[in-house]
Scaffold this active site. Structure first.
Site, PDB file in Angstrom:
ATOM      1  N   TRP A 358       0.811  -1.218   0.000  1.00 20.11           N
ATOM      2  CA  TRP A 358       0.000   0.000   0.000  1.00 20.11           C
ATOM      3  C   TRP A 358       0.844   1.268   0.000  1.00 20.11           C
ATOM      4  O   TRP A 358       0.309   2.365  -0.187  1.00 20.11           O
ATOM      5  CB  TRP A 358      -0.951   0.003   1.201  1.00 20.11           C
ATOM      6  CG  TRP A 358      -0.346   0.519   2.483  1.00 20.11           C
ATOM      7  CD1 TRP A 358       0.835   0.162   3.032  1.00 20.11           C
ATOM      8  CD2 TRP A 358      -0.908   1.509   3.353  1.00 20.11           C
ATOM      9  NE1 TRP A 358       1.044   0.839   4.213  1.00 20.11           N
ATOM     10  CE2 TRP A 358      -0.008   1.666   4.432  1.00 20.11           C
ATOM     11  CE3 TRP A 358      -2.076   2.253   3.345  1.00 20.11           C
ATOM     12  CZ2 TRP A 358      -0.240   2.553   5.479  1.00 20.11           C
ATOM     13  CZ3 TRP A 358      -2.322   3.138   4.394  1.00 20.11           C
ATOM     14  CH2 TRP A 358      -1.400   3.281   5.437  1.00 20.11           C
ATOM     15  N   ASP A 359       2.158   1.125   0.172  1.00 20.46           N
ATOM     16  CA  ASP A 359       3.024   2.302   0.218  1.00 20.46           C
ATOM     17  C   ASP A 359       2.918   3.161  -1.038  1.00 20.46           C
ATOM     18  O   ASP A 359       3.256   4.346  -1.019  1.00 20.46           O
ATOM     19  CB  ASP A 359       4.480   1.874   0.422  1.00 20.46           C
ATOM     20  CG  ASP A 359       4.667   1.070   1.696  1.00 20.46           C
ATOM     21  OD1 ASP A 359       4.054  -0.007   1.790  1.00 20.46           O
ATOM     22  OD2 ASP A 359       5.424   1.504   2.579  1.00 20.46           O
ATOM     23  N   GLU A 497      -0.210  -2.121  12.341  1.00 21.23           N
ATOM     24  CA  GLU A 497       0.085  -3.555  12.390  1.00 21.23           C
ATOM     25  C   GLU A 497       0.347  -4.064  13.803  1.00 21.23           C
ATOM     26  O   GLU A 497       0.674  -5.240  13.971  1.00 21.23           O
ATOM     27  CB  GLU A 497       1.278  -3.860  11.483  1.00 21.23           C
ATOM     28  CG  GLU A 497       0.966  -3.630  10.018  1.00 21.23           C
ATOM     29  CD  GLU A 497       2.142  -3.917   9.102  1.00 21.23           C
ATOM     30  OE1 GLU A 497       1.908  -4.426   7.987  1.00 21.23           O
ATOM     31  OE2 GLU A 497       3.287  -3.628   9.498  1.00 21.23           O
ATOM     32  N   LYS A 621       1.511   1.225  15.981  1.00 25.95           N
ATOM     33  CA  LYS A 621       2.772   1.291  15.244  1.00 25.95           C
ATOM     34  C   LYS A 621       2.840   2.556  14.394  1.00 25.95           C
ATOM     35  O   LYS A 621       3.885   3.179  14.257  1.00 25.95           O
ATOM     36  CB  LYS A 621       2.906   0.058  14.337  1.00 25.95           C
ATOM     37  CG  LYS A 621       4.157   0.051  13.476  1.00 25.95           C
ATOM     38  CD  LYS A 621       4.178  -1.187  12.576  1.00 25.95           C
ATOM     39  CE  LYS A 621       5.421  -1.212  11.687  1.00 25.95           C
ATOM     40  NZ  LYS A 621       5.432  -2.377  10.781  1.00 25.95           N
ATOM     41  N   GLN A 622       1.690   2.941  13.837  1.00 23.25           N
ATOM     42  CA  GLN A 622       1.664   4.052  12.895  1.00 23.25           C
ATOM     43  C   GLN A 622       0.247   4.608  12.823  1.00 23.25           C
ATOM     44  O   GLN A 622      -0.684   4.079  13.424  1.00 23.25           O
ATOM     45  CB  GLN A 622       2.113   3.577  11.516  1.00 23.25           C
ATOM     46  CG  GLN A 622       1.192   2.545  10.881  1.00 23.25           C
ATOM     47  CD  GLN A 622       1.844   1.802   9.749  1.00 23.25           C
ATOM     48  OE1 GLN A 622       2.498   0.803   9.954  1.00 23.25           O
ATOM     49  NE2 GLN A 622       1.651   2.292   8.528  1.00 23.25           N
TER      50      GLN A 622
END
Length: 822
Positions: A358-359, A497, A621-622
């Site tokens: 997905w980056d 994640e 995580k993000q």
């Protein structure tokens, strides 16, 4: 352009940082990429020579804890750089066996050239100077060039050079993969062609891709061409020529090595080895090829022009150009016919196995502004794997197309089944394939490509079909919950994640979470766009799409229904819950963790090693929920939530940002980009600090060793996109290109360019003025706007907006500055 801001320089030999330097100084052209390892090193704990073919995958099976695990990897190809020296009967000289007097390494971003100057003494106290230049041709995708100049400063003797092609390489660039099978190549044969050329053939063991390499080595003694004695050393998996020349004190030996790489998948060839041999035989000399290469880079930088006057000076410009440089090496005109995607770690190393993820959501906006044709090619990579996405959906019991979290050669799910925690040494089940939101990212990229480029042909032939099949998947996975009168999406993961399952659940059988907010809102957006796309298409094509895909009026009505009734959870304070049940998780002791562990970027590994689990905590995580504020403006989010039947106050955006920022450890480099973006207009100092973290994530290897495995291309592109799109407040509203610039205090002037609807625009903004200039092209007029002021811009004209004094903006303003196509 001067050299100011264009050179990445390293002084001194530092073995502990060689992996980082090799990654950042890698050279590529979109077809192949070669790490910046010296030509006289072999793979060990310090050095890792690597050459990778874009899309050059191979699958191998390894037995892990009684299970047969298959992984598809980006294959490390035979090393074409090999050029070693020795004096008299001494050993082959390597960096770790000599005493350096001087060591300097320079990556010229403007020209795409790596230079390494080394001056050292060997065990006999002989002083030797070795100056190296190399390039990977941006003109001819199959060619790479190496020039090495050796000076015997204070000695005379016999100098032997070994120029080779080394097929003994394996995939060993990621320590975590050390227990996995890395022997992807099988040798075929090798040999010599004439006096100065060697060649090697190998093949990937599963995908059966044949790789042919040929290298021509020429010598010049004190500037004169020489024909020295050569002896070919041929083994089954490598070939080399040993070249002997006598030198006196002060003599220089210059070596030119031109190498060609072809594979059995290349177009317009008869056979790879013939093509490689013909290429090096007919290739010009190093200087001529370098000149063409440098000109190609000059033209590339004209497409990606970026000038900044800032408090950061040259350093800021250099870092941003480094990021653009690696994007330009990963996605070029040479990749457009290769059927490849854009990997999150580039083609520079083996991390994530160069799978497509997905980056690209963070990479597309920058590419779209400067190279729309590249975005079209990347979307076609996805379209060619639409049948595989349909098959994945069917196997999971759904309709439509469910794209894999990790894609490689043919579009099957390539996510690993188990992953190793290096802190505990344990292999852990991996549920990351439950990140179904990757399909929405593809739809988002597709839609914005159409909005920016005006490429109706793409939407008619490929885009509409992809968008509709992704919408079908979301309508299919959504299940009706009669108790709440809404649709649920269960058993998925969001971008964070650290949350893969509910506390106490068996991840292998009960993985995933319910009603992830980001997933559900994106699904609603996709379904709305699918309904809209049939109105965008010409009537005849819309009818054909309905017939080809068997779309009924009842199905379209279902899309409308699901897009209005998906469930989104909120906590008692009105904060959007990351997923249903998030509020029941325990708070995490962040202060205590930082005091105990120091670096907590990979909190998941720390806790697992202690028998704990991030699934128990409000610890991310993000960015997850905050991705919504990154992708959509406050106005568009308000419309989406109103469509879903939820009240949404734009003033709640800063409250959501503050809430989740305090619960995030930034274990992904993408997280800094997102958080910097969403704070850009409400807390500029904090936003700038986070931007600096994102900017330094690779050049300073902030995550402690990960950059040696490959760059973080999403964060690289994201930082430049933030500078350009976010600070310009750039968005598309219908058919209007809207600007709302707000430069940070540290930036005084910004100049860049972009493509929009076939017009080439030059943009220059200061604290007080925005100037938009259109280059002379054959294109239709466009409409540009700033804060309610509209202007029709014809090709070859320009317009200036006087800017309102900067202020801390209301969150109801175009908060994200993202593309907003309505």
């Amino acid at each position: 352009m001067s050299d100011k801001g264009w050179l990445l320089e390293y002084a001194g030999y530092e073995p502990e940082h060689e992996g980082l330097r090799e990654t950042l100084c890698a050279l590529g052209n979109g077809y192949f990429c070669t790490r910046g390892a010296a030509p006289d090193v072999i793979a060990d704990k310090v050095h890792y020579p690597g050459t990778y073919l874009a899309g050059g995958y191979n699958r191998l099976t390894t037995e892990i804890e009684g299970r047969e695990i298959e992984n598809e990897d980006l294959v490390n190809l035979p090393n074409w750089l090999v050029l070693m020296i020795r004096v008299d009967d001494g050993p082959w000289l390597q960096p770790d066996q000599v005493s350096f007097v001087d060591y300097r390494q320079v990556l010229d971003l403007r020209r795409g050239v790596l230079t390494r100057i080394r001056r050292f003494r060997d065990s006999q106290e002989r002083t030797i100077r070795v100056e190296e230049r190399r390039f990977v041709s941006m003109v001819n995708p199959h060619l790479g060039g190496l020039e090495v100049t050796i000076t015997a400063e204070d000695w005379s003797g016999c100098l032997t050079l070994r120029s080779g092609l080394d097929g003994t390489v394996t995939n060993a660039g990621v320590a975590r993969y050390g227990n996995l099978n890395g022997q992807h190549l099988e040798p075929l044969d090798g040999g010599a062609l004439g006096e100065d050329t060697i060649w090697l053939r190998s093949r990937t063991v599963q995908s059966r891709v044949e790789i042919a390499q040929a290298a021509r080595t020429c010598l010049f003694h004190n500037g004169n061409v020489v024909q020295p004695n050569r002896a070919t050393d041929l083994r089954h998996d490598r070939v080399a020529q040993e070249i002997v020349v006598d030198v006196a004190a002060g003599d220089t030996i210059r070596v030119e090595k031109m190498a060609a790489i072809f594979t059995s998948r290349d177009r317009g060839i008869s056979e790879p080895l013939i093509a490689a041999q013909d290429e090096v035989s007919g290739a010009d000399d190093f200087s001529a090829l370098l000149a063409g290469h440098e000109q190609a880079w000059k033209h590339l930088w004209e497409l990606f022009e970026l000038e900044i006057d800032s408090d950061g000076g040259v350093e800021l410009s250099t870092k941003l150009r480094l990021h653009i440089f690696h994007l330009l090496q990963t996605v070029t005109r040479h990749t457009r016919d290769l059927d490849v995607g854009v990997p999150p770690r580039g083609w520079n190393g083996e991390a994530y196995r160069a799978h497509i993820m997905w980056d690209e959501l963070f990479i597309f906006p920058l590419l779209l502004a400067h190279s729309p044709a590249s975005c079209r090619a990347l979307l076609q990579y996805r379209y060619r794997r639409l049948p595989a996405a349909r098959q994945l959906a069917r196997e999971a019991g759904y309709r439509g197309a469910m794209f894999p979290w990790q894609s490689g050669s043919n579009g099957r799910e390539e996510s690993q089944v188990l992953h190793l925690n290096p802190k505990s040494g344990r292999w852990i089940p991996d549920n990351s394939n439950r990140q179904r939101h990757v399909s929405s990212a593809i739809a988002y990229n597709l839609w914005h490509y159409y909005a920016m480029s005006g490429d109706g042909a793409f939407m008619e032939e490929w885009g509409a079909e992809m968008l509709i099949e992704i919408a079908r998947f979301w309508a299919s996975i959504a299940s009706w919950n009669g108790k709440r009168g809404r649709y649920d999406i269960r058993g998925v993961m969001g971008p964070d994640e650290y949350h893969t399952a509910y506390p106490g659940a068996d991840p292998s059988t009960e993985g995933g979470l319910d009603n992830n907010a980001y997933t559900n809102v994106m699904a609603a957006w996709v379904l709305t766009r699918a309904c809209q796309v049939l109105d965008i298409l010409p009537p005849d094509r819309a009818r054909q799409v309905r017939e080809e895909l068997h779309i009924t009026s009842e199905e379209i009505e279902q899309w409308h229904d699901v897009s209005r009734k998906l469930f989104v959870a909120f906590n008692e304070e009105g904060i959007i819950s990351q997923f249903e049940g998030y509020d029941d998780l325990k708070e995490y002791d962040w202060k205590g963790a930082r005091e105990k562990y120091g670096d907590i970027h990979r909190l998941d590994r720390i806790l697992e090693a202690e028998g704990d689990d991030t699934n128990h905590y409000k610890a991310s995580k993000q960015a997850d929920v905050l991705m919504l504020f990154y992708l959509f403006t406050a106005e568009e989010l308000q419309r989406i939530f109103e469509q879903l039947g939820y009240p949404f106050d734009p003033h709640s955006i800063p409250k959501n940002v503050t809430y989740y920022l305090a619960r995030t450890c930034h274990g992904s480099t993408l997280s800094w980009v997102v958080h910097s973006w969403v704070l850009a207009r409400t807390d500029r100092p904090h936003s700038w600090r986070l931007f600096q973290n994102a900017l330094d994530s690779d050049i300073s290897d902030i995550q402690g060793g990960t950059t040696a495995e490959g760059i973080h291309l999403g964060a690289m592109a994201g930082t430049v996109d933030l500078i350009q799109r976010c600070y310009l407040g750039l968005e598309v509203q219908g058919t209007v290109l809207v600007f709302n610039p707000t430069l940070p205090e540290q930036i005084h002037r910004l100049k860049t360019c972009l493509w929009y609807q076939r017009q080439r625009l030059d943009l220059e903004v200061t604290k007080d003025l925005l100037r938009v200039s259109s280059r002379q092209l054959i294109a239709a007029p466009i409409t540009i706007a700033y804060r309610g002021l509209f202007h029709t811009l014809n090709p070859g004209s320009h317009y200036e907006f006087r800017l309102i004094n900067p202020r801390v903006l209301d969150p109801r303003d175009n908060h994200s500055g993202t593309l907003n196509t309505r």
